[in-house]
Scaffold this motif. Sequence first.
Motif, PDB file in Angstrom:
ATOM      1  N   LYS B 230       0.809  -1.231   0.000  1.00 18.12           N
ATOM      2  CA  LYS B 230       0.000   0.000   0.000  1.00 18.12           C
ATOM      3  C   LYS B 230       0.838   1.274   0.000  1.00 18.12           C
ATOM      4  CE  LYS B 230      -0.541  -0.207   4.973  1.00 18.12           C
ATOM      5  NZ  LYS B 230      -1.375  -0.359   6.126  1.00 18.12           N
ATOM      6  N   SER B 231       2.108   1.163   0.387  1.00 18.39           N
ATOM      7  CA  SER B 231       2.950   2.352   0.398  1.00 18.39           C
ATOM      8  C   SER B 231       3.197   2.889  -1.016  1.00 18.39           C
ATOM      9  CB  SER B 231       4.291   2.055   1.098  1.00 18.39           C
ATOM     10  OG  SER B 231       4.990   1.063   0.363  1.00 18.39           O
ATOM     11  N   LEU B 232       3.081   1.996  -1.999  1.00 17.80           N
ATOM     12  CA  LEU B 232       3.259   2.436  -3.381  1.00 17.80           C
ATOM     13  C   LEU B 232       2.179   3.464  -3.780  1.00 17.80           C
ATOM     14  CD1 LEU B 232       4.609   2.264  -6.173  1.00 17.80           C
ATOM     15  CD2 LEU B 232       3.292   0.179  -6.625  1.00 17.80           C
ATOM     16  N   ALA B 233       0.998   3.258  -3.241  1.00 15.80           N
ATOM     17  CA  ALA B 233      -0.092   4.195  -3.539  1.00 15.80           C
ATOM     18  C   ALA B 233       0.230   5.574  -2.989  1.00 15.80           C
ATOM     19  CB  ALA B 233      -1.405   3.685  -2.954  1.00 15.80           C
ATOM     20  N   LEU B 234       0.820   5.599  -1.790  1.00 17.62           N
ATOM     21  CA  LEU B 234       1.175   6.872  -1.175  1.00 17.62           C
ATOM     22  C   LEU B 234       2.289   7.555  -1.968  1.00 17.62           C
ATOM     23  CD1 LEU B 234       1.092   5.610   2.529  1.00 17.62           C
ATOM     24  CD2 LEU B 234      -0.596   7.127   1.418  1.00 17.62           C
ATOM     25  N   GLU B 235       3.176   6.749  -2.451  1.00 14.75           N
ATOM     26  CA  GLU B 235       4.268   7.268  -3.262  1.00 14.75           C
ATOM     27  C   GLU B 235       3.727   7.910  -4.543  1.00 14.75           C
ATOM     28  OE1 GLU B 235       7.217   4.218  -4.104  1.00 14.75           O
ATOM     29  OE2 GLU B 235       7.993   5.442  -5.777  1.00 14.75           O
ATOM     30  N   LEU B 236       2.770   7.218  -5.143  1.00 13.88           N
ATOM     31  CA  LEU B 236       2.149   7.754  -6.358  1.00 13.88           C
ATOM     32  C   LEU B 236       1.463   9.073  -6.069  1.00 13.88           C
ATOM     33  CD1 LEU B 236       0.479   4.556  -7.832  1.00 13.88           C
ATOM     34  CD2 LEU B 236       2.288   5.895  -8.922  1.00 13.88           C
ATOM     35  N   GLU B 237       0.789   9.088  -4.935  1.00 13.15           N
ATOM     36  CA  GLU B 237       0.058  10.288  -4.544  1.00 13.15           C
ATOM     37  C   GLU B 237       1.045  11.459  -4.347  1.00 13.15           C
ATOM     38  OE1 GLU B 237      -3.143  10.524  -4.346  1.00 13.15           O
ATOM     39  OE2 GLU B 237      -3.738  11.978  -2.829  1.00 13.15           O
ATOM     40  N   ALA B 238       2.165  11.153  -3.727  1.00 11.17           N
ATOM     41  CA  ALA B 238       3.133  12.200  -3.396  1.00 11.17           C
ATOM     42  C   ALA B 238       3.914  12.656  -4.624  1.00 11.17           C
ATOM     43  CB  ALA B 238       4.093  11.692  -2.321  1.00 11.17           C
ATOM     44  N   ASN B 239       4.327  11.716  -5.452  1.00 12.17           N
ATOM     45  CA  ASN B 239       5.233  12.071  -6.553  1.00 12.17           C
ATOM     46  C   ASN B 239       4.590  12.111  -7.930  1.00 12.17           C
ATOM     47  OD1 ASN B 239       7.183  12.077  -4.548  1.00 12.17           O
ATOM     48  ND2 ASN B 239       7.679   9.915  -4.893  1.00 12.17           N
ATOM     49  N   GLY B 240       3.375  11.632  -8.022  1.00 15.34           N
ATOM     50  CA  GLY B 240       2.702  11.634  -9.322  1.00 15.34           C
ATOM     51  C   GLY B 240       3.108  10.419 -10.146  1.00 15.34           C
ATOM     52  N   TYR B 241       2.261  10.110 -11.135  1.00 17.42           N
ATOM     53  CA  TYR B 241       2.501   8.932 -11.955  1.00 17.42           C
ATOM     54  C   TYR B 241       3.769   9.072 -12.777  1.00 17.42           C
ATOM     55  CZ  TYR B 241      -2.065   6.979 -10.927  1.00 17.42           C
ATOM     56  OH  TYR B 241      -3.120   6.428 -10.309  1.00 17.42           O
ATOM     57  N   GLN B 242       3.974  10.298 -13.246  1.00 15.48           N
ATOM     58  CA  GLN B 242       5.043  10.524 -14.204  1.00 15.48           C
ATOM     59  C   GLN B 242       6.394  10.004 -13.698  1.00 15.48           C
ATOM     60  OE1 GLN B 242       3.947  11.420 -17.070  1.00 15.48           O
ATOM     61  NE2 GLN B 242       5.993  11.082 -17.927  1.00 15.48           N
ATOM     62  N   ASN B 243       6.690  10.338 -12.429  1.00 19.58           N
ATOM     63  CA  ASN B 243       7.971   9.921 -11.846  1.00 19.58           C
ATOM     64  C   ASN B 243       8.086   8.408 -11.764  1.00 19.58           C
ATOM     65  OD1 ASN B 243       9.158  12.452 -11.401  1.00 19.58           O
ATOM     66  ND2 ASN B 243       7.709  12.783  -9.731  1.00 19.58           N
ATOM     67  N   VAL B 244       6.976   7.775 -11.364  1.00 20.18           N
ATOM     68  CA  VAL B 244       6.998   6.322 -11.223  1.00 20.18           C
ATOM     69  C   VAL B 244       7.170   5.678 -12.594  1.00 20.18           C
ATOM     70  CG1 VAL B 244       5.702   4.308 -10.448  1.00 20.18           C
ATOM     71  CG2 VAL B 244       5.582   6.455  -9.157  1.00 20.18           C
ATOM     72  N   VAL B 245       6.452   6.238 -13.564  1.00 18.23           N
ATOM     73  CA  VAL B 245       6.504   5.684 -14.917  1.00 18.23           C
ATOM     74  C   VAL B 245       7.920   5.823 -15.476  1.00 18.23           C
ATOM     75  CG1 VAL B 245       5.728   6.019 -17.298  1.00 18.23           C
ATOM     76  CG2 VAL B 245       4.071   6.080 -15.412  1.00 18.23           C
ATOM     77  N   GLU B 246       8.516   6.984 -15.248  1.00 16.07           N
ATOM     78  CA  GLU B 246       9.859   7.214 -15.785  1.00 16.07           C
ATOM     79  C   GLU B 246      10.899   6.345 -15.093  1.00 16.07           C
ATOM     80  OE1 GLU B 246      10.392  11.429 -15.572  1.00 16.07           O
ATOM     81  OE2 GLU B 246       8.951  11.731 -17.203  1.00 16.07           O
ATOM     82  N   ALA B 247      10.713   6.168 -13.789  1.00 16.94           N
ATOM     83  CA  ALA B 247      11.660   5.365 -13.020  1.00 16.94           C
ATOM     84  C   ALA B 247      11.595   3.889 -13.404  1.00 16.94           C
ATOM     85  CB  ALA B 247      11.400   5.526 -11.520  1.00 16.94           C
ATOM     86  N   ALA B 248      10.444   3.448 -13.861  1.00 18.75           N
ATOM     87  CA  ALA B 248      10.243   2.010 -14.106  1.00 18.75           C
ATOM     88  C   ALA B 248      10.965   1.523 -15.353  1.00 18.75           C
ATOM     89  CB  ALA B 248       8.768   1.713 -14.237  1.00 18.75           C
TER      90      ALA B 248
END
Lengths: 442, 248
Positions: B230-248
Amino acid sequence: MSEADYLEAFRSEQGSLGAQLPDWVMALRLSALGRFERAGFPDPRHEEWRYTNIRPIVKKAFKPAGDALAPLEVGVLDQHRLGVDSAVELVFVNGRLHAGLSQMQGLPDGAVVEDLGTALRSRGETLQPLLGQIADDRDSSFVALSTAFLRDGVFIGLAPGCVLERPIKLLFVSTREAQPVVFHPRILFHGGANSQATVIEHYAGMEGSASFTNTVTEAALEAGARLEHYKIQRESTQAYHIGSLHVRQMRDSSLRSHNVNLGGRLVRNDLNIGLMEPGAEVLLNGLFMAGGRQHVDNHTRVHHAAPHTQSTEEYRGIIDDHARGVFKGRVLVDRGAQRIEAHQTSANLVLSDGAEVDTKPELEIYADDVVCSHGATVGQLDEQSLFYLRSRGLDDKTARGLLTFAFAGEVISRIGEQSIRDRLEEVIVGRLPDHQRLKELV
Amino acid sequence: MLKITDLHAEVDGKPILKGLNLEVGSGEVHAIMGPNGSGKSTLCQVLAGRDGYQVTSGSVSFEGQDLLAMAPEIRAREGLLLAFQYPVEIPGVKNVYLLKAAYNAQREHRGEPEVDAFEFLQLLRERTRIMKMDESFLHRGVNEGFSGGEKKRNEILQMLVLEPKLALLDETDSGLDIDALKVVSEGVNTLRGEDRSVVLVTHYQRLLDHIVPDFVHVLSDGRIIKSGDKSLALELEANGYQNVVEAA
């Protein structure tokens, strides 16, 4: 029966009827025959009959309703009854009143429901100014034909202020005959000022009956009179049915017409409503279901002849197999008829590739301060709704049946009599795919 | 419970799902998050069996059976139910008709006898109370004239009555005010159980405050690019999808 055959039938009947009917009726018959003879049956070149070819009716050999009644058991008749608690019930078998099966007692003072022949003889002063005056037979050969063969039917008269709590039921049953019968039931309704009544015309036929019903109803609603009128047509799928309802509405009168057609091989209904004085209002509520090779045609005409009149029209059709549906709705607003409101919708559900529907609104407006709307739709069941129901576990057939039932339900829900609503729902469900399952549901 | 392997699907010839893998075990709650256009709704529609969503390759097994070979109604009867993002209005078909038909179709499928009308009504009453819905809703047309929130509640009510093994919620939280969100979440939490699973498809983290997921997945361009708790959801909320998508 061709035009010549009807003329022949008329001549053989006219002589013997002279003793039974008053002179004015005999004269009325004769003049109507003349108009029928001159006009002849309409052919498809006639604008009002473009989509409905009545040749099968002309070609078929019918015999006129005779005095010898077909034997009919009450048990058989009961299958055709609607199960509505009524004030009186008149049963006509092959067009002729069957006194033994009818129940005509128990009306309150001020209300008359009488066999037309009797009323023609004893109530000439009331009937003469109305009969053939509301229905314009210059418009229709079938109305002229009805008047020419005027004899069987009903007169309903309500004195001013007379309120009937329970409906008047008229059941017309046709039996299966070696040679099918033609009959011309005529209904005349006179609602005095502030009177109120419900009249149910129910046309039923024994299976296989290929009769021809040519029926005409005329109604005069005086100031403040209210009529809830039902026409429920469930004849056999081999039967021919041509019917019309002609209403003349005076000040503040109200008509609610429910026109439900489920049976018949070839069916045509004409509804002609005249809103003659301010405050008159009408609801035209219609439903037809046609399958096999049925052909159902509804023509409505609302004439706003006075200001502050209102009409609402909602017609729905469900057309399946190789059936055909026709709707034409004409609204005529006179020059002086300001501040009127007229709404019309025609919605049609086409369930198979072989089915066809023609729907046509026709608005003719000569006043400038009016509110008018019309809409016509022709379509299939909504794919999104179907998927939604299936995604809940309903199989395709049940989902289709349920949606079709819902489509018809819009019309049923406007019907005032609970018992008729229930009965119609039952009959409609019985005609849907997967009706066994639906019966348990709805 | 559910195993999606290398799923490719297209709509009108346009590829949307491009090799999606997901495994949902019994009793688990998964959240699938992702930006608009990532394929969230397509995944839901494909799983529910909607026409026009063409699976081009890959497989989906549900309780060991080939889900994609089943008609939509069979999927529902087997226990996979989708709560729609935009539930349709079906005037004239009363809620109670739909619920009864669906309930009995499921029982028949399992070889169980039809439910007694009285018992069924009791069940309905109890479930409408959980969803804080007035009983009169049952006699109205399906979603007819319902507000957005009422429609979503109605979706969950259907789930409570039909008790799916796998409840799939497509953006059920969107458009809900906080009170409605709580009611809907409570309804979903009632559904949870050892042998029942839930897949929440959502754009926002706030639903996950009320329905706590065991796993969170990020969907992007038709594939799951990251999974976590569930912490991933908080991360998404805090940093936005874009960062997660780019990091992946």
